[in-house]
Scaffold this motif. Structure first.
Motif, PDB file in Angstrom:
ATOM      1  N   GLU A 140      49.039  68.702   5.822  1.00 37.13           N
ATOM      2  CA  GLU A 140      49.643  69.725   6.500  1.00 37.13           C
ATOM      3  C   GLU A 140      50.418  69.554   7.605  1.00 37.13           C
ATOM      4  N   GLY A 141      50.752  68.481   7.874  1.00 36.58           N
ATOM      5  CA  GLY A 141      51.712  68.038   8.891  1.00 36.58           C
ATOM      6  C   GLY A 141      53.024  68.248   8.744  1.00 36.58           C
ATOM      7  N   THR A 142      53.523  68.117   7.302  1.00 38.43           N
ATOM      8  CA  THR A 142      54.621  68.274   7.150  1.00 38.43           C
ATOM      9  C   THR A 142      55.430  69.919   6.918  1.00 38.43           C
ATOM     10  N   SER A 143      54.270  70.891   6.923  1.00 38.33           N
ATOM     11  CA  SER A 143      54.569  72.217   6.856  1.00 38.33           C
ATOM     12  C   SER A 143      55.467  72.816   7.853  1.00 38.33           C
ATOM     13  N   LEU A 144      56.590  73.326   7.691  1.00 44.69           N
ATOM     14  CA  LEU A 144      57.647  74.034   8.324  1.00 44.69           C
ATOM     15  C   LEU A 144      57.522  75.304   8.038  1.00 44.69           C
ATOM     16  N   MET A 145      58.273  76.174   9.241  1.00 47.14           N
ATOM     17  CA  MET A 145      58.587  77.398   9.126  1.00 47.14           C
ATOM     18  C   MET A 145      59.713  77.617   9.829  1.00 47.14           C
ATOM     19  N   LYS A 146      60.600  78.745   9.258  1.00 44.96           N
ATOM     20  CA  LYS A 146      61.677  79.398   9.838  1.00 44.96           C
ATOM     21  C   LYS A 146      61.633  80.246  10.927  1.00 44.96           C
ATOM     22  N   ALA A 147      62.298  80.312  11.925  1.00 47.43           N
ATOM     23  CA  ALA A 147      62.234  81.386  12.877  1.00 47.43           C
ATOM     24  C   ALA A 147      63.486  82.094  12.909  1.00 47.43           C
ATOM     25  N   ASN A 148      63.695  83.106  12.628  1.00 46.38           N
ATOM     26  CA  ASN A 148      65.019  83.981  12.474  1.00 46.38           C
ATOM     27  C   ASN A 148      65.269  85.173  13.263  1.00 46.38           C
ATOM     28  N   GLY A 149      66.549  85.221  14.307  1.00 45.22           N
ATOM     29  CA  GLY A 149      66.358  86.603  14.823  1.00 45.22           C
ATOM     30  C   GLY A 149      67.029  86.118  16.255  1.00 45.22           C
ATOM     31  N   GLN A 150      66.737  87.013  17.238  1.00 46.44           N
ATOM     32  CA  GLN A 150      67.133  86.802  18.717  1.00 46.44           C
ATOM     33  C   GLN A 150      66.220  86.889  19.644  1.00 46.44           C
ATOM     34  N   GLY A 151      66.138  85.980  20.529  1.00 45.96           N
ATOM     35  CA  GLY A 151      64.830  86.228  21.644  1.00 45.96           C
ATOM     36  C   GLY A 151      64.725  84.552  22.149  1.00 45.96           C
ATOM     37  N   LYS A 152      63.550  84.460  22.819  1.00 52.40           N
ATOM     38  CA  LYS A 152      63.049  83.457  23.193  1.00 52.40           C
ATOM     39  C   LYS A 152      61.826  82.930  22.573  1.00 52.40           C
ATOM     40  N   LEU A 153      61.934  81.752  22.164  1.00 53.35           N
ATOM     41  CA  LEU A 153      60.596  81.117  21.095  1.00 53.35           C
ATOM     42  C   LEU A 153      60.092  80.059  22.077  1.00 53.35           C
ATOM     43  N   TYR A 154      58.896  80.028  22.125  1.00 51.79           N
ATOM     44  CA  TYR A 154      58.122  78.791  22.840  1.00 51.79           C
ATOM     45  C   TYR A 154      57.271  77.998  21.914  1.00 51.79           C
ATOM     46  N   LEU A 155      57.349  76.870  21.765  1.00 51.04           N
ATOM     47  CA  LEU A 155      56.753  76.017  20.826  1.00 51.04           C
ATOM     48  C   LEU A 155      56.006  74.889  21.691  1.00 51.04           C
ATOM     49  N   ALA A 156      54.762  74.424  21.118  1.00 53.95           N
ATOM     50  CA  ALA A 156      54.171  73.530  21.450  1.00 53.95           C
ATOM     51  C   ALA A 156      53.188  72.825  20.441  1.00 53.95           C
ATOM     52  N   ASP A 157      52.584  71.709  20.729  1.00 55.88           N
ATOM     53  CA  ASP A 157      51.728  71.097  19.486  1.00 55.88           C
ATOM     54  C   ASP A 157      50.897  70.185  20.286  1.00 55.88           C
ATOM     55  N   SER A 158      49.771  70.833  20.429  1.00 56.03           N
ATOM     56  CA  SER A 158      48.435  70.107  20.895  1.00 56.03           C
ATOM     57  C   SER A 158      48.805  69.479  22.111  1.00 56.03           C
ATOM     58  N   GLY A 159      49.691  70.059  23.179  1.00 54.31           N
ATOM     59  CA  GLY A 159      49.595  69.375  24.439  1.00 54.31           C
ATOM     60  C   GLY A 159      50.439  68.121  24.211  1.00 54.31           C
ATOM     61  N   LYS A 160      51.124  67.760  23.401  1.00 53.05           N
ATOM     62  CA  LYS A 160      51.922  66.682  23.219  1.00 53.05           C
ATOM     63  C   LYS A 160      53.273  66.708  23.978  1.00 53.05           C
ATOM     64  N   LYS A 161      53.544  65.587  24.497  1.00 54.36           N
ATOM     65  CA  LYS A 161      54.835  65.513  25.231  1.00 54.36           C
ATOM     66  C   LYS A 161      56.035  65.691  24.189  1.00 54.36           C
ATOM     67  N   ILE A 162      57.107  66.475  24.838  1.00 60.53           N
ATOM     68  CA  ILE A 162      58.044  66.851  23.859  1.00 60.53           C
ATOM     69  C   ILE A 162      59.428  66.011  24.430  1.00 60.53           C
ATOM     70  N   ILE A 163      60.268  65.495  23.439  1.00 58.81           N
ATOM     71  CA  ILE A 163      61.350  64.544  23.290  1.00 58.81           C
ATOM     72  C   ILE A 163      62.581  65.255  22.872  1.00 58.81           C
ATOM     73  N   ILE A 164      63.581  65.751  23.081  1.00 60.58           N
ATOM     74  CA  ILE A 164      64.617  66.392  22.855  1.00 60.58           C
ATOM     75  C   ILE A 164      65.713  65.049  22.566  1.00 60.58           C
ATOM     76  N   LEU A 165      66.323  65.338  21.136  1.00 56.74           N
ATOM     77  CA  LEU A 165      67.244  64.343  20.782  1.00 56.74           C
ATOM     78  C   LEU A 165      68.467  65.035  20.448  1.00 56.74           C
ATOM     79  N   HIS A 166      69.657  64.696  20.750  1.00 56.51           N
ATOM     80  CA  HIS A 166      70.961  65.126  20.104  1.00 56.51           C
ATOM     81  C   HIS A 166      71.617  64.272  19.136  1.00 56.51           C
ATOM     82  N   LEU A 167      71.432  64.386  17.864  1.00 51.66           N
ATOM     83  CA  LEU A 167      72.032  63.807  16.736  1.00 51.66           C
ATOM     84  C   LEU A 167      73.294  63.959  16.733  1.00 51.66           C
ATOM     85  N   GLN A 168      74.362  62.825  16.816  1.00 53.29           N
ATOM     86  CA  GLN A 168      75.688  63.036  16.624  1.00 53.29           C
ATOM     87  C   GLN A 168      75.952  62.246  15.364  1.00 53.29           C
TER      88      GLN A 168
END
Length: 230
Positions: A76-104
């Motif tokens: 189930e860990g591979t399951s993805l969803m699409k969020a479409n629209g305008q607004g602010k969306l807040y995401l989290a996963d079991s309290g894990k630390k989040i790392i943002i990477l900008h791929l170029q």
């Protein structure tokens, strides 16, 4: 002001716009997506949103028959969803630390359980390591993310990045491996003597061996993968 008052608590914890753009770390464990269009996210990772946003689970045929076959084999860990629209969306996963990477125009492999969100400009493909499919619960799968854009990944506690250089391979525990650079192809190796030494039936006896030049991100935690529920 009373430091334990509700007003003080709200002041200390309320959402504040930092003006960082599409992805913004609201806290080290909550990702804010300033949505105006589409974002891919881990299914079930939405904790809150405001605005007009529609959620849709990734279609099983969305990426062709080969992707459908791979999804049927992975957890189930591979399951993805699409969020479409305008607004602010807040995401989290079991309290894990989040790392943002900008791929170029780069690629990175992410453990299927540790991919939180990515921009639609990033191409993604599920990769299943068939050699360990029968060795570990749920097998071992990862997602290759490639292109230019933002990717958010997660790790339990503080991640550590290990550099891989020619002649100096890095060996990791698959359950503690979060991500690695797109040019590396890990080999799966087993160490029966090590398994006997630690007195366990699985886990550290299966290892990932990285050779070449790149990096590997590990976490101080061993994830336990469950089989997909039918």
């Amino acid at each position: 002001m009373n430091k334990y008052s509700i007003e003080q608590f709200i002041k200390q914890t309320e959402q504040v716009d930092k003006g960082e753009g599409f992805f913004e770390l609201e806290t080290p464990r909550i990702l804010e997506v300033n949505l105006d269009g589409l974002v891919w996210a881990k299914a079930g990772s939405m904790v809150s949103y405001e605005g007009k946003i529609k959620f849709e689970r990734e279609g099983i045929l969305e990426h062709g028959l080969s992707a459908m076959f791979k999804k049927a084999l992975t957890s189930e860990g591979t399951s993805l969803m699409k969020a479409n629209g305008q607004g602010k969306l807040y995401l989290a996963d079991s309290g894990k630390k989040i790392i943002i990477l900008h791929l170029q125009n780069e690629a990175i492999y992410v453990n299927g359980n540790d991919l939180l969100a990515f921009e639609p400009s990033i191409k993604h493909d599920i990769k299943l390591m068939r050699k360990v499919a029968g060795m570990m619960a749920g097998g071992l799968f990862n997602v290759r993310c490639e292109g230019t854009g933002l990717v958010a990944i997660t790790a339990h506690y503080e991640p550590l990045t290990l550099r891989v250089t020619p002649g100096k391979p890095v060996i990791t525990d698959p359950n503690a491996t979060v991500a690695w650079s797109g040019n590396l192809q890990p080999e799966i190796q087993t160490d029966i003597s090590f398994k006997t030494f630690i007195g366990r039936g699985s886990g550290e006896s299966i290892q990932m061996r990285f050779e070449g030049e790149g990096f590997v991100i590990v976490q101080p935690y061993e994830e336990v993968y469950m089989q997909a529920q039918s």
